[in-house]
Design a protein around this motif. Structure first.
Motif, PDB file in Angstrom:
ATOM      1  N   ALA A 113      31.435   5.848  11.154  1.00  0.00           N
ATOM      2  CA  ALA A 113      30.018   6.278  11.214  1.00  0.00           C
ATOM      3  C   ALA A 113      29.553   6.785   9.846  1.00  0.00           C
ATOM      4  O   ALA A 113      28.461   6.433   9.373  1.00  0.00           O
ATOM      5  CB  ALA A 113      29.845   7.366  12.268  1.00  0.00           C
ATOM      6  N   LEU A 114      30.415   7.571   9.195  1.00  0.00           N
ATOM      7  CA  LEU A 114      30.042   8.120   7.884  1.00  0.00           C
ATOM      8  C   LEU A 114      29.970   7.014   6.834  1.00  0.00           C
ATOM      9  O   LEU A 114      29.094   7.027   5.955  1.00  0.00           O
ATOM     10  CB  LEU A 114      31.055   9.192   7.445  1.00  0.00           C
ATOM     11  CG  LEU A 114      31.128  10.444   8.330  1.00  0.00           C
ATOM     12  CD1 LEU A 114      32.352  11.286   7.975  1.00  0.00           C
ATOM     13  CD2 LEU A 114      29.879  11.286   8.198  1.00  0.00           C
ATOM     14  N   GLY A 115      30.870   6.042   6.930  1.00  0.00           N
ATOM     15  CA  GLY A 115      30.854   4.916   5.996  1.00  0.00           C
ATOM     16  C   GLY A 115      29.603   4.069   6.171  1.00  0.00           C
ATOM     17  O   GLY A 115      29.034   3.569   5.200  1.00  0.00           O
ATOM     18  N   LEU A 116      29.164   3.956   7.410  1.00  0.00           N
ATOM     19  CA  LEU A 116      28.007   3.105   7.721  1.00  0.00           C
ATOM     20  C   LEU A 116      26.685   3.795   7.391  1.00  0.00           C
ATOM     21  O   LEU A 116      25.780   3.201   6.795  1.00  0.00           O
ATOM     22  CB  LEU A 116      28.058   2.760   9.216  1.00  0.00           C
ATOM     23  CG  LEU A 116      27.169   1.630   9.707  1.00  0.00           C
ATOM     24  CD1 LEU A 116      27.679   0.299   9.167  1.00  0.00           C
ATOM     25  CD2 LEU A 116      27.159   1.595  11.238  1.00  0.00           C
ATOM     26  N   LEU A 117      26.587   5.059   7.769  1.00  0.00           N
ATOM     27  CA  LEU A 117      25.297   5.752   7.659  1.00  0.00           C
ATOM     28  C   LEU A 117      25.243   6.777   6.533  1.00  0.00           C
ATOM     29  O   LEU A 117      24.207   7.401   6.319  1.00  0.00           O
ATOM     30  CB  LEU A 117      24.964   6.444   8.995  1.00  0.00           C
ATOM     31  CG  LEU A 117      24.900   5.503  10.204  1.00  0.00           C
ATOM     32  CD1 LEU A 117      24.868   6.289  11.503  1.00  0.00           C
ATOM     33  CD2 LEU A 117      23.671   4.602  10.111  1.00  0.00           C
ATOM     34  N   GLY A 118      26.348   6.967   5.851  1.00  0.00           N
ATOM     35  CA  GLY A 118      26.358   7.937   4.748  1.00  0.00           C
ATOM     36  C   GLY A 118      27.061   9.215   5.161  1.00  0.00           C
ATOM     37  O   GLY A 118      26.977   9.630   6.318  1.00  0.00           O
ATOM     38  N   PRO A 119      27.783   9.834   4.190  1.00  0.00           N
ATOM     39  CA  PRO A 119      28.573  11.018   4.522  1.00  0.00           C
ATOM     40  C   PRO A 119      27.734  12.295   4.617  1.00  0.00           C
ATOM     41  O   PRO A 119      27.509  12.970   3.607  1.00  0.00           O
ATOM     42  CB  PRO A 119      29.581  11.098   3.374  1.00  0.00           C
ATOM     43  CG  PRO A 119      28.905  10.431   2.231  1.00  0.00           C
ATOM     44  CD  PRO A 119      27.949   9.437   2.773  1.00  0.00           C
ATOM     45  N   THR A 120      27.272  12.611   5.792  1.00  0.00           N
ATOM     46  CA  THR A 120      26.581  13.894   6.017  1.00  0.00           C
ATOM     47  C   THR A 120      27.090  14.493   7.320  1.00  0.00           C
ATOM     48  O   THR A 120      27.584  13.767   8.201  1.00  0.00           O
ATOM     49  CB  THR A 120      25.052  13.714   6.137  1.00  0.00           C
ATOM     50  OG1 THR A 120      24.791  12.952   7.326  1.00  0.00           O
ATOM     51  CG2 THR A 120      24.443  13.029   4.932  1.00  0.00           C
ATOM     52  N   ILE A 121      26.941  15.793   7.433  1.00  0.00           N
ATOM     53  CA  ILE A 121      27.359  16.485   8.664  1.00  0.00           C
ATOM     54  C   ILE A 121      26.535  15.977   9.844  1.00  0.00           C
ATOM     55  O   ILE A 121      27.044  15.821  10.956  1.00  0.00           O
ATOM     56  CB  ILE A 121      27.203  18.012   8.483  1.00  0.00           C
ATOM     57  CG1 ILE A 121      28.271  18.520   7.505  1.00  0.00           C
ATOM     58  CG2 ILE A 121      27.318  18.748   9.813  1.00  0.00           C
ATOM     59  CD1 ILE A 121      28.148  19.976   7.122  1.00  0.00           C
ATOM     60  N   LEU A 122      25.260  15.688   9.594  1.00  0.00           N
ATOM     61  CA  LEU A 122      24.382  15.256  10.685  1.00  0.00           C
ATOM     62  C   LEU A 122      24.859  13.944  11.314  1.00  0.00           C
ATOM     63  O   LEU A 122      24.793  13.782  12.537  1.00  0.00           O
ATOM     64  CB  LEU A 122      22.941  15.103  10.182  1.00  0.00           C
ATOM     65  CG  LEU A 122      22.212  16.416   9.887  1.00  0.00           C
ATOM     66  CD1 LEU A 122      20.815  16.151   9.357  1.00  0.00           C
ATOM     67  CD2 LEU A 122      22.137  17.301  11.134  1.00  0.00           C
ATOM     68  N   VAL A 123      25.357  13.028  10.498  1.00  0.00           N
ATOM     69  CA  VAL A 123      25.849  11.749  11.032  1.00  0.00           C
ATOM     70  C   VAL A 123      27.028  12.007  11.972  1.00  0.00           C
ATOM     71  O   VAL A 123      27.122  11.453  13.066  1.00  0.00           O
ATOM     72  CB  VAL A 123      26.272  10.801   9.878  1.00  0.00           C
ATOM     73  CG1 VAL A 123      27.056   9.613  10.405  1.00  0.00           C
ATOM     74  CG2 VAL A 123      25.045  10.316   9.123  1.00  0.00           C
ATOM     75  N   SER A 124      27.915  12.889  11.520  1.00  0.00           N
ATOM     76  CA  SER A 124      29.100  13.198  12.313  1.00  0.00           C
ATOM     77  C   SER A 124      28.715  13.844  13.648  1.00  0.00           C
ATOM     78  O   SER A 124      29.267  13.520  14.701  1.00  0.00           O
ATOM     79  CB  SER A 124      29.989  14.130  11.506  1.00  0.00           C
ATOM     80  OG  SER A 124      31.274  14.099  11.995  1.00  0.00           O
ATOM     81  N   LYS A 125      27.738  14.765  13.585  1.00  0.00           N
ATOM     82  CA  LYS A 125      27.314  15.430  14.815  1.00  0.00           C
ATOM     83  C   LYS A 125      26.562  14.458  15.726  1.00  0.00           C
ATOM     84  O   LYS A 125      26.666  14.543  16.952  1.00  0.00           O
ATOM     85  CB  LYS A 125      26.443  16.645  14.481  1.00  0.00           C
ATOM     86  CG  LYS A 125      27.272  17.788  13.888  1.00  0.00           C
ATOM     87  CD  LYS A 125      26.411  18.952  13.494  1.00  0.00           C
ATOM     88  CE  LYS A 125      26.135  19.843  14.671  1.00  0.00           C
ATOM     89  NZ  LYS A 125      25.350  21.040  14.292  1.00  0.00           N
ATOM     90  N   ALA A 126      25.826  13.538  15.116  1.00  0.00           N
ATOM     91  CA  ALA A 126      25.095  12.552  15.920  1.00  0.00           C
ATOM     92  C   ALA A 126      26.066  11.673  16.707  1.00  0.00           C
ATOM     93  O   ALA A 126      25.774  11.273  17.840  1.00  0.00           O
ATOM     94  CB  ALA A 126      24.211  11.691  15.020  1.00  0.00           C
ATOM     95  N   LEU A 127      27.239  11.409  16.102  1.00  0.00           N
ATOM     96  CA  LEU A 127      28.241  10.590  16.796  1.00  0.00           C
ATOM     97  C   LEU A 127      28.681  11.281  18.097  1.00  0.00           C
ATOM     98  O   LEU A 127      28.760  10.645  19.152  1.00  0.00           O
ATOM     99  CB  LEU A 127      29.454  10.361  15.884  1.00  0.00           C
ATOM    100  CG  LEU A 127      30.623   9.602  16.510  1.00  0.00           C
ATOM    101  CD1 LEU A 127      30.254   8.139  16.724  1.00  0.00           C
ATOM    102  CD2 LEU A 127      31.876   9.701  15.639  1.00  0.00           C
ATOM    103  N   GLY A 128      28.936  12.597  18.005  1.00  0.00           N
ATOM    104  CA  GLY A 128      29.349  13.355  19.193  1.00  0.00           C
ATOM    105  C   GLY A 128      28.265  13.343  20.257  1.00  0.00           C
ATOM    106  O   GLY A 128      28.537  13.112  21.445  1.00  0.00           O
ATOM    107  N   ALA A 129      27.011  13.570  19.833  1.00  0.00           N
ATOM    108  CA  ALA A 129      25.901  13.600  20.790  1.00  0.00           C
ATOM    109  C   ALA A 129      25.701  12.225  21.421  1.00  0.00           C
ATOM    110  O   ALA A 129      25.485  12.121  22.641  1.00  0.00           O
ATOM    111  CB  ALA A 129      24.625  14.053  20.087  1.00  0.00           C
TER     112      ALA A 129
END
Lengths: 127, 541
Positions: free
Chosen positions: B125-141
């Motif tokens: 997810a971070l590789g695809l959308l860029g390394p941010t905390i929000l991307v990581s949290k969006a994956l969980g949600a």
């Protein structure tokens, strides 16, 4: 009661002879821990050793499963979510005493920690 | 919400949130007293209708509340739990080719015992959308919400749309009992998604394709945590009962293939290292107080199975071999997880992945219900007690969660960290003081420098397993692997203590490590939130 229920009932009755003594011993040991030692870190020396921790956990969980099994079987035989005491007695007959003894062990196990701490204070054994 | 209400909810949470069965029994006793007291006055004529209305309304509210809270959490850059930041960090390290499981004696101390997919999903997810905390949290949600959609579809296999919506809502309510665990960055949301997808495909009626997809989803589940196979027991029982042993073998083969894929394909996912960390973790034994809590939660979460069984007349109850097999497999799986989740640091939240399965079986029970035929009279008050208990605990949990997050969202540590890093050459890392909340933004710097040396939650676990910091870590500190450490302002660097009871209050970082750190570093300034410790190496002897 159909044949399958009877097999389960007799099975639960037989398992009790193994499970109950182990569970009672465990409850006594846990109660003494709650009374005199840390009530939230029970039997740390035994539980932290996988060799002892797993068998203790299995006895503890199996006792709960036994009681749940007794309830579910009685509920199923009497077709009621809340079977009466008479129904328990009729169904389990001589094994009814086993259920009562197990229930007493469970009541002791689930007594509030506060009570055990008060007892510990009275006995001057709180460490 | 006023402070008094919040204080009351927090006191309730501390006292009762871990005792759902006790609370449910207490509420049931009150309801039965009310029923007896109002029997003559007939204030409540029909408890069954009352229960249906209360459950439906509660489920619909939960169906709105759950996505709202999940999306709200995902849209804020702060973490709630100190073990969350490591997931995106290791995910990113995986993406840039660093090892997911460093060697036991390696300087890097971030190894956790989650399976590789728990990190790889974040890495992708971070590789695809860029390394941010929000991307990581969006994956969980996303995973949490998608699992809810699958749960609805699972219920639809047996009941009509309106009942399926209510059941999905009840699932959302039960997920809220576990605060944010079903949509945080750790593996639980992915487990939920994998188990609900696996069961959904297993319950498909089409050929062997369902078995293939079900097996693939089960493989992800097996990989995410070592307890994964226990969650798939009911899924495989269903496959076997409905489609025979060939479908079961096919699904199991795909599960093994998918579960082993990361170890076989990626050079930076080491099977021997993973096993070594797992073995170490297995040596910690169990916590009996956690075991009792797990049992209580398991019993509480399984109450709907009994209620739904007795909610229909005897003639309409399921008795098929498939139903019996799935139920037996569920009991076996829950029992296994109850014991396995008694390890220090684990707990009842390990039961979360069983919720879609429970909802599926409840829908199965209600399949042949009819508005004209009534079930057991006791079902209504017990159902009410169950739902009221869930509402109380979920409210208390979410109040604590939202209050903490609101306070965290007032901080701007991320900007502070970025500003400092922009202005200084060399590697910057967020370190630890005596507290942990100001260290939660450490992914910002791990994303920037592609390096991560110290994960305090991992070190805490390692210490519990009897593993101290290796010499390589102290050497990395003295050799200035990190040029600037940002330590929460006013706190002694690396002065945290262990919170696990077996090693309670033991310093997380040994004296030798702290001595070397203080010799090799000095405070050169402060930012809004941090003291800046610059590395200049060890003085010559």
């Amino acid at each position: 009661m159909n044949e399958q229920h009877d097999v389960i009932r007799r099975g639960l009755g037989a398992i009790w002879w193994i499970l109950f003594p182990c569970f009672v011993l465990l409850v006594i040991r846990l109660s003494s821990e709650r009374t005199c030692s840390d009530p939230y870190d029970l039997l740390p020396a035994l539980a932290s050793n996988p060799l002892w921790g797993w068998p203790i956990a299995i006895v503890y969980v199996a006792s709960h499963l036994w009681l749940i099994g007794v309830y579910l079987l009685t509920a199923s035989c009497s077709d009621s979510l809340a079977p009466s005491r008479a129904r328990f007695r009729n169904l389990w007959q001589t094994d009814y005493m086993k259920i009562l003894l197990m229930l007493i062990a469970f009541v002791v196990e689930y007594l509030p920690v506060t009570l055990w701490r008060l007892l510990g204070t009275a006995l001057h054994c709180v460490r | 919400m006023s402070d008094v209400v919040l204080g009351g909810l927090e006191a309730f949470r501390i006292r009762f949130a871990g005792r759902p069965v006790l609370l449910c029994l207490g509420i049931l006793a009150v309801l039965l007293l009310i029923r007896r007291g109002t029997a003559s006055s007939r204030i409540v004529r029909d408890w069954s209708t009352l229960a249906t209305v209360v459950i439906s309304v509660t489920a619909l509210v939960a169906l709105i509340a759950y996505p709202s809270v999940a999306v709200w959490y995902a849209s804020h850059p702060h973490f709630f739990d100190n073990a969350e930041p490591v997931m995106p960090i290791v995910g990113w390290l995986f993406h840039v080719g660093k090892p997911v499981y460093p060697a036991i004696d390696a300087a890097e101390r971030y190894a956790h015992i989650y399976g590789p997919f728990a990190f790889i999903a974040h890495g992708w997810a971070l590789g695809l959308l860029g390394p941010t905390i929000l991307v990581s949290k969006a994956l969980g949600a996303f995973a949490g919400l998608a699992s809810l959609v699958f749960t609805y579809l699972l219920a639809r296999r047996h009941v009509e749309q309106s009942v399926a919506v209510v059941l999905a809502g009840l699932c959302a309510l039960l997920l809220l009992l576990f605060r944010h665990y079903s949509f945080w960055t750790r593996p639980e949301p992915l487990q939920l998604l994998a188990v609900s997808a696996s069961l959904y495909f297993a319950s498909m009626s089409s050929g062997y394709l369902g078995a293939v997809f079900s097996g693939a989803a089960a493989g992800v589940l097996w990989n995410l945590k070592i307890t994964g196979p226990m969650y798939t027991l009911p899924v495989f029982a269903l496959l076997y009962s409905r489609r025979g042993w060939k479908a079961l073998v096919l699904a199991a083969a795909f599960a093994v293939g998918v579960a082993s894929f990361p170890f076989a394909y990626y050079d930076n996912v080491s099977w021997p290292q993973y096993l070594a960390w797992l073995r170490l973790s297995g040596s910690t034994g169990l916590l009996l107080s956690t075991l009792r809590q797990n049992l209580e939660w398991a019993i509480y979460l399984c109450v709907p199975l009994v209620l739904s069984y007795y909610a229909v007349p005897q003639s309409a109850r399921s008795r098929s071999p498939a139903w019996r097999n799935v139920l037996a497999a569920l009991v076996l799986g829950v029992t296994g997880v109850v014991i396995a989740a008694s390890k220090p640091g684990a707990g009842p939240y390990h039961l979360i992945p069983f919720l879609p399965i429970i909802v599926f079986i409840v829908a199965w029970h209600l399949e042949r219900r009819s508005p004209r035929a009534t079930g057991d009279l006791h079902v209504a008050p017990v159902s009410l007690a169950f739902v009221i208990t869930a509402v109380f605990i979920a409210d208390a949990q979410e109040a604590q969660f939202l209050t903490t997050m609101r306070q965290r969202d007032q901080l701007r540590e991320s900007d502070d960290i970025t500003q400092f890093a922009d202005a200084h050459a060399g590697v910057v890392a967020v370190g630890y003081g005596s507290t942990e909340s100001l260290s939660l933004q450490r992914p910002v710097l791990a994303f920037r420098y592609n390096t991560y040396l110290l994960d305090q939650p991992a070190i805490r676990e390692h210490q519990l397993q009897g593993l101290d910091l290796p010499a390589a870590t102290t050497r990395a500190i003295s050799e200035c692997r990190v040029n600037y450490w940002l330590i929460p302002r006013g706190e002694d660097p690396f002065s945290g203590r262990n919170s696990y009871s077996a090693v309670l209050l033991r310093p997380l970082f040994p004296d030798e490590f702290r001595r070397v750190f203080e010799q090799a570093h000095s405070i050169v300034g402060t930012t809004t939130y941090y003291d800046v410790w610059q590395c200049h190496g060890l003085p010559d002897r």
